[in-house]
Design a protein around this motif. Structure first.
Motif, PDB file in Angstrom:
ATOM      1  N   SER A 177     -15.578 -25.411  19.456  1.00  0.00           N
ATOM      2  CA  SER A 177     -14.201 -24.921  20.360  1.00  0.00           C
ATOM      3  C   SER A 177     -13.000 -25.818  19.651  1.00  0.00           C
ATOM      4  N   ILE A 178     -11.752 -25.125  19.665  1.00  0.00           N
ATOM      5  CA  ILE A 178     -10.633 -25.913  19.091  1.00  0.00           C
ATOM      6  C   ILE A 178      -9.518 -25.609  20.209  1.00  0.00           C
ATOM      7  N   GLU A 179      -8.945 -26.768  20.515  1.00  0.00           N
ATOM      8  CA  GLU A 179      -7.795 -26.615  21.384  1.00  0.00           C
ATOM      9  C   GLU A 179      -6.528 -26.993  20.713  1.00  0.00           C
ATOM     10  N   ILE A 180      -5.656 -26.300  20.460  1.00  0.00           N
ATOM     11  CA  ILE A 180      -4.277 -26.718  19.915  1.00  0.00           C
ATOM     12  C   ILE A 180      -3.198 -26.974  20.776  1.00  0.00           C
ATOM     13  N   GLU A 181      -2.797 -28.387  20.776  1.00  0.00           N
ATOM     14  CA  GLU A 181      -1.870 -28.760  21.685  1.00  0.00           C
ATOM     15  C   GLU A 181      -0.240 -28.946  20.912  1.00  0.00           C
ATOM     16  N   PHE A 182       0.667 -28.312  21.380  1.00  0.00           N
ATOM     17  CA  PHE A 182       1.977 -28.513  20.749  1.00  0.00           C
ATOM     18  C   PHE A 182       3.007 -28.882  21.606  1.00  0.00           C
ATOM     19  N   ASP A 183       4.060 -29.623  21.340  1.00  0.00           N
ATOM     20  CA  ASP A 183       5.163 -29.964  21.886  1.00  0.00           C
ATOM     21  C   ASP A 183       6.087 -29.931  20.958  1.00  0.00           C
ATOM     22  N   SER A 184       7.350 -29.180  21.392  1.00  0.00           N
ATOM     23  CA  SER A 184       8.391 -29.032  20.462  1.00  0.00           C
ATOM     24  C   SER A 184       9.300 -30.090  20.018  1.00  0.00           C
ATOM     25  N   GLY A 185       9.463 -31.230  20.897  1.00  0.00           N
ATOM     26  CA  GLY A 185       9.831 -32.453  20.716  1.00  0.00           C
ATOM     27  C   GLY A 185      11.412 -32.402  21.087  1.00  0.00           C
ATOM     28  N   VAL A 186      12.360 -32.572  20.100  1.00  0.00           N
ATOM     29  CA  VAL A 186      13.558 -32.799  20.358  1.00  0.00           C
ATOM     30  C   VAL A 186      14.465 -31.677  20.403  1.00  0.00           C
ATOM     31  N   VAL A 187      13.672 -30.283  20.282  1.00  0.00           N
ATOM     32  CA  VAL A 187      14.437 -29.154  20.567  1.00  0.00           C
ATOM     33  C   VAL A 187      14.991 -29.047  21.887  1.00  0.00           C
ATOM     34  N   PRO A 188      16.289 -28.640  22.019  1.00  0.00           N
ATOM     35  CA  PRO A 188      16.882 -28.727  23.487  1.00  0.00           C
ATOM     36  C   PRO A 188      16.405 -27.508  24.370  1.00  0.00           C
ATOM     37  N   PRO A 189      16.601 -27.468  25.720  1.00  0.00           N
ATOM     38  CA  PRO A 189      16.191 -26.477  26.323  1.00  0.00           C
ATOM     39  C   PRO A 189      17.232 -25.277  26.059  1.00  0.00           C
ATOM     40  N   PRO A 190      17.229 -23.957  26.299  1.00  0.00           N
ATOM     41  CA  PRO A 190      15.899 -23.510  27.082  1.00  0.00           C
ATOM     42  C   PRO A 190      14.690 -23.267  26.071  1.00  0.00           C
ATOM     43  N   TYR A 191      15.166 -23.852  24.724  1.00  0.00           N
ATOM     44  CA  TYR A 191      13.908 -23.501  23.680  1.00  0.00           C
ATOM     45  C   TYR A 191      12.913 -24.564  23.811  1.00  0.00           C
ATOM     46  N   SER A 192      12.967 -25.772  24.411  1.00  0.00           N
ATOM     47  CA  SER A 192      11.819 -26.653  24.262  1.00  0.00           C
ATOM     48  C   SER A 192      10.688 -26.128  25.075  1.00  0.00           C
ATOM     49  N   HIS A 193       9.597 -26.712  24.777  1.00  0.00           N
ATOM     50  CA  HIS A 193       8.599 -25.953  25.450  1.00  0.00           C
ATOM     51  C   HIS A 193       7.222 -26.758  24.882  1.00  0.00           C
ATOM     52  N   ILE A 194       6.175 -26.801  25.506  1.00  0.00           N
ATOM     53  CA  ILE A 194       4.827 -27.121  25.221  1.00  0.00           C
ATOM     54  C   ILE A 194       3.825 -26.359  25.376  1.00  0.00           C
ATOM     55  N   PHE A 195       2.721 -26.047  24.537  1.00  0.00           N
ATOM     56  CA  PHE A 195       1.679 -25.241  25.027  1.00  0.00           C
ATOM     57  C   PHE A 195       0.491 -25.966  24.813  1.00  0.00           C
TER      58      PHE A 195
ATOM     59  N   SER B  65      -7.838 -19.346  26.029  1.00  0.00           N
ATOM     60  CA  SER B  65      -6.741 -19.632  27.386  1.00  0.00           C
ATOM     61  C   SER B  65      -5.514 -20.258  26.695  1.00  0.00           C
ATOM     62  N   LEU B  66      -4.653 -19.839  27.228  1.00  0.00           N
ATOM     63  CA  LEU B  66      -3.169 -20.082  26.771  1.00  0.00           C
ATOM     64  C   LEU B  66      -2.246 -20.708  27.953  1.00  0.00           C
ATOM     65  N   ASP B  67      -1.743 -21.938  27.856  1.00  0.00           N
ATOM     66  CA  ASP B  67      -0.761 -22.346  29.008  1.00  0.00           C
ATOM     67  C   ASP B  67       0.536 -22.819  28.128  1.00  0.00           C
ATOM     68  N   LEU B  68       1.480 -21.901  28.281  1.00  0.00           N
ATOM     69  CA  LEU B  68       2.901 -22.116  27.579  1.00  0.00           C
ATOM     70  C   LEU B  68       3.881 -22.521  28.864  1.00  0.00           C
ATOM     71  N   ILE B  69       4.329 -23.636  28.518  1.00  0.00           N
ATOM     72  CA  ILE B  69       5.524 -24.069  29.624  1.00  0.00           C
ATOM     73  C   ILE B  69       6.592 -24.476  28.855  1.00  0.00           C
ATOM     74  N   TYR B  70       7.950 -23.836  29.338  1.00  0.00           N
ATOM     75  CA  TYR B  70       9.294 -24.453  29.057  1.00  0.00           C
ATOM     76  C   TYR B  70       9.762 -25.566  29.629  1.00  0.00           C
ATOM     77  N   THR B  71      10.232 -26.565  29.104  1.00  0.00           N
ATOM     78  CA  THR B  71      10.635 -27.792  29.686  1.00  0.00           C
ATOM     79  C   THR B  71      12.136 -28.100  29.874  1.00  0.00           C
ATOM     80  N   ASP B  72      12.503 -28.916  30.506  1.00  0.00           N
ATOM     81  CA  ASP B  72      13.619 -29.767  30.767  1.00  0.00           C
ATOM     82  C   ASP B  72      14.698 -28.503  31.092  1.00  0.00           C
TER      83      ASP B  72
END
Length: 252
Positions: free
Chosen positions: A10-28, A42-49
């Motif tokens: 298995s491979i789990e890819i974890e991503f954080d958009s970092g300093v990108v401002p909302p509403p674009y900032s997200h993690i998955f 499985s995918l969990d994509l969440i928009y932040t801030d």
């Protein structure tokens, strides 16, 4: 600990958009288990801030109030080969991710041993992750395959090229004046990377199929833009419009 490609379970890819401002900032988090007939995903994509923004500010950027997305299911096994090929070709870094964000990978082998690694080739992993997410969107019926139309009109002839990217099965359908052929995936992806670089002036776009001579493109939203007039380069140092013309010409 390095895990051999052939031992990956298995491979789990974890991503954080970092300093990108909302509403674009997200993690998955995108987890893929390699099984015999499909890729268990499985995918969990969440928009932040977004609490920093008003509803109007979110809507103005083309988002909704509920853009988070979750998926559990199978995607086509056809994605296993490019995923493992990228893993095999990758090199890893000991540096932690900084405020710019990025991707890290959680790996597991067939004996249950795990490893956490950060790829040096961040852009390649981000592109592949986005391709996999698009495959999930199509598989789950959240989105239809991406379709473009490209029209060349002269005094003597008319050529219509319809391009459909089917991420769910990793195939390209090319229809030229009604005749369907299969395109090369990687080359078509390169063409798409140019298509979305220029500036599209919607004040000059038309919803009707153009009836005057010229070169036109519909990027999938039903609006026809004329290259060189309603489609212009943003960066004078890179001629994306010419790259688009050359790319579609090669399809002929």
């Amino acid at each position: 600990m390095h895990i051999r490609t052939e031992d990956l379970s298995s491979i789990e890819i974890e991503f954080d958009s970092g300093v990108v401002p909302p509403p674009y900032s997200h993690i998955f988090k995108l987890k893929i288990n390699f099984s015999v007939k499909a890729l268990e995903t499985s995918l969990d994509l969440i928009y932040t801030d977004r609490e920093e923004l008003t509803e109007e500010e979110i809507f103005d950027e083309g988002f909704s109030l509920d853009d988070d997305f979750h998926f559990n299911g199978d995607i086509s096994k056809i994605w296993e080969k490019p995923l493992k090929e990228l893993y095999t070709a990758s090199k890893w870094t000991n540096k932690s991710l900084d405020d710019e964000g990025g991707i890290n990978l959680s790996l597991k082998d067939r004996q249950g041993k795990s490893s956490l690694v950060i790829p040096q080739n961040q852009q390649e992993w981000q592109i592949l992750a986005q391709d996999l997410i698009q495959a999930i969107y199509e598989t789950s019926k959240k989105e239809l395959p991406l379709s473009l139309r490209y029209l060349i009109k002269t005094k003597t002839e008319e050529t219509m090229i319809e391009l459909t990217m089917k991420f769910s099965i990793r195939k390209v359908e090319i229809k030229i004046n009604g005749k369907i052929t299969e395109g090369a995936w990687d080359k078509t992806k390169d063409l798409l990377s140019y298509v979305f670089l220029p500036d599209y002036d919607y004040s000059k776009a038309k919803q009707q199929v153009p009836n005057h001579n010229g070169i036109f493109i519909d990027c999938g939203d039903g609006y026809w833009h004329e290259l060189g007039k309603g489609v212009v380069n943003i960066d004078n140092s890179f001629d994306a419009v010419s790259k688009i013309k050359d790319g579609f010409q090669k399809l002929l």
